[in-house]
Design a protein around this motif. Structure first.
Motif, mmCIF file in Angstrom:
data_model
loop_
_atom_site.group_PDB
_atom_site.id
_atom_site.type_symbol
_atom_site.label_atom_id
_atom_site.label_comp_id
_atom_site.label_asym_id
_atom_site.label_seq_id
_atom_site.Cartn_x
_atom_site.Cartn_y
_atom_site.Cartn_z
ATOM 1 N N PRO A 20 51.190 -8.916 53.788
ATOM 2 C CA PRO A 20 51.005 -9.406 52.416
ATOM 3 C C PRO A 20 49.560 -9.708 52.029
ATOM 4 O O PRO A 20 49.298 -9.976 50.857
ATOM 5 N N VAL A 21 48.625 -9.690 52.985
ATOM 6 C CA VAL A 21 47.215 -9.957 52.656
ATOM 7 C C VAL A 21 46.357 -8.791 53.121
ATOM 8 O O VAL A 21 46.820 -7.902 53.838
ATOM 9 N N ASP A 43 41.576 -14.681 52.685
ATOM 10 C CA ASP A 43 42.884 -14.916 52.066
ATOM 11 C C ASP A 43 43.945 -15.048 53.155
ATOM 12 O O ASP A 43 44.239 -14.084 53.868
ATOM 13 N N LEU A 44 44.499 -16.241 53.303
ATOM 14 C CA LEU A 44 45.591 -16.497 54.253
ATOM 15 C C LEU A 44 46.848 -16.929 53.509
ATOM 16 O O LEU A 44 47.658 -17.713 54.008
ATOM 17 N N ALA A 137 48.962 -21.731 48.236
ATOM 18 C CA ALA A 137 48.392 -20.685 49.078
ATOM 19 C C ALA A 137 47.300 -21.276 49.969
ATOM 20 O O ALA A 137 46.693 -22.305 49.646
ATOM 21 N N VAL A 138 47.044 -20.602 51.076
ATOM 22 C CA VAL A 138 46.041 -21.042 52.045
ATOM 23 C C VAL A 138 44.870 -20.066 52.037
ATOM 24 O O VAL A 138 45.056 -18.848 51.961
ATOM 25 N N GLY A 169 38.422 -9.767 54.884
ATOM 26 C CA GLY A 169 39.797 -9.512 55.274
ATOM 27 C C GLY A 169 40.193 -10.194 56.570
ATOM 28 O O GLY A 169 39.389 -10.789 57.286
ATOM 29 N N LEU A 170 41.476 -10.032 56.887
ATOM 30 C CA LEU A 170 42.027 -10.686 58.069
ATOM 31 C C LEU A 170 41.455 -10.106 59.359
ATOM 32 O O LEU A 170 41.353 -10.813 60.357
#
Length: 314
Positions: A20-21, A43-44, A137-138, A169-170
Motif C-alpha cells: 500500500p505504500v 510514508d508508513l 496515518a504514520v 520510499g520504504l
C-alpha cells in the motif's frame, strides 16, 4: 489501505504487506542519501494504529507490557512489547501519549490482534481501546536530533507530504533500519523470539520495573547471559543481483544444516546488499555462512554472550 502518496511522481508500490505504500520514487539510493543527510520523510501509512484512552491507560499499559509507562510525559515516544508467559514476543508497538490517549502503531495487519488482546485484559480498568488506522496515518522523518514518527490525520497526508518532502520510499527506510540493526517484528522475529535475542533490552524492555508477563525469562537470560540466538547483520555477496526471501535458511557452506534464518534484506547505498539474520548463538561471529546459494559474512549486532545491542542507534 492504499496510500494516496502512490500518486506522487515516480512512485512504485512495494510488495506483500508493504504494497500500500511506495517502495521508492525513482531513486532509492538517492532517497537513502537524502534521509542520511537529514532531508525528507517516509510514508508508513500502511501500518496499523491503535488508540488507548482513559485515566488508567498508563498504569494499565505499565502492568501489561515490557515498557515503563507510569509517569510517561506527553510527547515522548516509546516502544513496548507484549510477551507470552514464556517470554516470547507476541506483540510489538511504538507510540506516544498526548495527555488524553496513548496512540501506537504496529505492523500492517497486527492492530486488531493487539486491540483484541488489550480488550481482554481490561477487567475493571478505566480504558477504551480502538483501532484507528482508517483515521490516522504514520510517517517517519529525520530531524536535527535524530528521527521521529509523526501521526498524521489520514485526510491530511498529502498536505503533510507537501510540507515534509522530499518523499523517500520504504526501500530507503528499510536499508537504513537494517544497517542500524533494528529488527522488524514478524519479519526478523518468529514465534520463539525473546527480547534478549534481537536487541530489544533497553529500547523496548525496561529492566527497572515491576512484574509483567514473561519477565522471568527476560530477567533470567539478562542475568545469566547467552541467549539462544542472536540478531546479526549479514553482508551479502554483491555479485548476485538478488536478495534472499524473508525466512530463507542460513546454513554453513557445504552443509544443509540450518543455523538460522534471514528476515529483512535491502540494498544499502554504501554497504551494498545487507540483511538481518537470526542465528544460533554458538555460531562463531567470524564464520562465513551461506544464504540462498550466496556467501555472507557477519557483523555483530547483538552480543552473543550478554544479549545486548552493540551497534549505534539513529
Amino acid at each position: 489501505m492504499t496510500s494516496p502518496l502512490l500518486g506522487l511522481p515516480g512512485a512504485v508500490a512495494g510488495d506483500g504487506i508493504d504494497a500500500p505504500v511506495a517502495a521508492h520514487y525513482g531513486s532509492f539510493n538517492g532517497e537513502q542519501r537524502a534521509l542520511v543527510t537529514g532531508g525528507g520523510f517516509v510514508d508508513l501509512s500502511h501500518r496499523d494504529v491503535v488508540r488507548i484512552e482513559g485515566p488508567d491507560r498508563l498504569t494499565w499499559l505499565h502492568s501489561l507490557t515490557t515498557q515503563y509507562f507510569e509517569g510517561l510525559a506527553p510527547g515522548t515516544w516509546v516502544q513496548a512489547l507484549v510477551l507470552s508467559p514464556q517470554g516470547h514476543v507476541e506483540h510489538e508497538l511504538t507510540g506516544v501519549d498526548d495527555g488524553i490517549a496513548f496512540v501506537a502503531h504496529t505492523e500492517p495487519g497486527a492492530g486488531q490482534g493487539l486491540a483484541d488482546f488489550l480488550d481482554r485484559m481490561r477487567f475493571m480498568m478505566r480504558v477504551e481501546v480502538s483501532v484507528v488506522t482508517d483515521d490516522v496515518a504514520v510517517a517517519w522523518r529525520v530531524t536535527g536530533d535524530g528521527a521521529t514518527y509523526d501521526l498524521v490525520p489520514r485526510t491530511r497526508l498529502e498536505e503533510y507530504a507537501a510540507a515534509a518532502g522530499p518523499a523517500a520510499g520504504l526501500w530507503a527506510y528499510e536499508a537504513l533500519r537494517i544497517e542500524r540493526g533494528e529488527p522488524r517484528f514478524g519479519v526478523d522475529t518468529d514465534h520463539r523470539t525473546i527480547p534478549n535475542e534481537v536487541g530489544w533490552i533497553g529500547p523496548a524492555v525496561h529492566l527497572e520495573k515491576g512484574c509483567y508477563r514473561g519477565q522471568e525469562t527476560v530477567a533470567r537470560v539478562h542475568t545469566l547471559g547467552r541467549p539462544p540466538r542472536r540478531l546479526t547483520l549479514l553482508h551479502l555477496d554483491g555479485s548476485e543481483n538478488r536478495l534472499p526471501s524473508p525466512g530463507s535458511p542460513v546454513t554453513l557452506p557445504g552443509s544443509e544444516k540450518q543455523v538460522g534464518f534471514v528476515g529483512s534484506s535491502a540494498r544499502h547505498h554504501e554497504l551494498g546488499p545487507i540483511a538481518l539474520g537470526l542465528l544460533k548463538r554458538n555460531i562463531p561471529v567470524d564464520a562465513v555462512l551461506e544464504v540462498d546459494g550466496m556467501p555472507v559474512s557477519q557483523e555483530v549486532v547483538v552480543d552473543p554472550e550478554v544479549g545486548l545491542h552493540v551497534r549505534p542507534q539513529l
